[in-house]
Design a protein around this motif. Structure first.
Motif, PDB file in Angstrom:
ATOM      1  N   ILE A   1      -2.906   2.295  -2.809  1.00  0.00           N
ATOM      2  CA  ILE A   1      -3.376   2.975  -4.021  1.00  0.00           C
ATOM      3  C   ILE A   1      -2.788   4.377  -4.099  1.00  0.00           C
ATOM      4  O   ILE A   1      -2.361   4.842  -5.163  1.00  0.00           O
ATOM      5  N   GLU A   2      -2.722   5.049  -2.949  1.00  0.00           N
ATOM      6  CA  GLU A   2      -2.145   6.402  -2.921  1.00  0.00           C
ATOM      7  C   GLU A   2      -0.668   6.374  -3.293  1.00  0.00           C
ATOM      8  O   GLU A   2      -0.193   7.226  -4.054  1.00  0.00           O
TER       9      GLU A   2
ATOM     10  N   MET B   1     -13.288   0.256   6.918  1.00  0.00           N
ATOM     11  CA  MET B   1     -12.753   1.278   6.014  1.00  0.00           C
ATOM     12  C   MET B   1     -12.546   2.583   6.782  1.00  0.00           C
ATOM     13  O   MET B   1     -13.458   3.050   7.472  1.00  0.00           O
TER      14      MET B   1
ATOM     15  N   SER C   1      -8.216   5.448   2.733  1.00  0.00           N
ATOM     16  CA  SER C   1      -8.717   4.103   3.049  1.00  0.00           C
ATOM     17  C   SER C   1      -7.815   3.013   2.477  1.00  0.00           C
ATOM     18  O   SER C   1      -7.721   1.924   3.035  1.00  0.00           O
ATOM     19  N   PHE C   2      -7.153   3.319   1.365  1.00  0.00           N
ATOM     20  CA  PHE C   2      -6.288   2.343   0.698  1.00  0.00           C
ATOM     21  C   PHE C   2      -4.916   2.978   0.425  1.00  0.00           C
ATOM     22  O   PHE C   2      -4.659   3.460  -0.684  1.00  0.00           O
TER      23      PHE C   2
END
Length: 273
Positions: free
Chosen positions: A87-88, A1, A83-84
């Motif tokens: 999602i952003e 991560m 980290s993702f």
């Protein structure tokens, strides 16, 4: 991560919910070891560029290199999105971002009634959100509606009670707010509404505790001893939580006993209709 470095997320140390999820960001590696800091511990330098009126309402993320600040849902999107990235991308789509922003405000302005904590009055800086009537009434309405629907389903599992309907449950839930408010006539309007929010949180918590029985009963015919026993245990837990909240809010202790009195009166009324 991936870890978002040189960023500090300011959190409300008097809010157990805020403390929990910011700790989670650090432990999961989304933020480095210095990635969270209590709002109350802001340095004099940081107070020069952090909006002290906005930060209690919208969690602030400080970029320690550029001395710039991101607020609210954008702070959380930035932390999680690092980290993702997918999602952003999804969260920054305008309609989705608008909904997320409203949901964030709904929780943030009501966080002190969702999970209240003891306030450290010695702190010069207090991370207390503004009292927002719109979001408080929305929360009370949400909790009242969900509680009414769950109690409607659960009361129909108890044969000794007259057949329930949604209208009755809504009236009973709203009636408790009115009944309890009668014992707070010496307090100002905000204190009464704040208590009403806590009252409905306790009711919502209790209703959600009844959900496992409602779900299980869809598959198995549960005996009345389990249904009544679970209900009795739930009421006891609700009483203890209500008592704790009254103490945290520094309100008269007898509110917990008038809370029980109302439920007894309501039960007698239901049985005699």
């Amino acid at each position: 991560m991936k870890t978002l470095e040189n960023q500090t997320l300011l959190y409300d140390e008097d809010c157990p919910l805020c403390s929990l999820y910011t700790t989670g960001f650090v432990k999961s590696g989304m933020l480095d070891e210095n990635g969270r800091k209590s709002y109350c511990q802001l340095s004099t330098e940081e107070q020069n560029f952090v909006d002290l009126k906005r930060a209690p309402n919208e969690i602030a993320l400080i970029n320690n290199e550029t001395k710039t600040v991101t607020y609210g849902i954008d702070s959380l999107i930035k932390v999680i999105g690092f980290s993702f990235p997918l999602i952003e991308k999804i969260a920054t789509v305008k309609p989705i971002h608008f909904i997320l922003k409203k949901l964030y405000s709904f929780v943030s302005f009501n966080r002190k009634v969702i999970i209240p904590g003891n306030v450290k009055e010695e702190n010069k800086l207090q991370c207390t959100p503004d009292f927002n009537y719109k979001y408080r009434f929305l929360f009370i309405g949400f909790a009242l509606t969900l509680t009414s629907f769950i109690l409607f389903g659960y009361s129909n599992l108890i044969p000794i009670l007259p057949k329930s309907n949604i209208t009755r449950e809504i009236i009973l839930a709203f009636g408790q707010i009115v009944f309890q408010s009668l014992f707070l006539f010496k307090f100002n309007k905000q204190a009464v509404i704040n208590y009403a929010g806590n009252l409905m949180t306790v009711s919502l918590f209790g209703s959600l505790t009844l959900m496992p029985i409602l779900i299980l009963n869809q598959f198995f015919q549960l005996p009345q001893t389990i249904i009544l026993g679970w209900f009795g245990m739930t009421v006891l837990i609700m009483f203890l939580e209500h008592f704790r909240r009254v103490k945290v809010l520094k309100l008269p202790f007898y509110l917990s006993f008038t809370w029980i009195l109302y439920r007894i009166l309501a039960l007698l009324l239901i049985l005699n209709i």
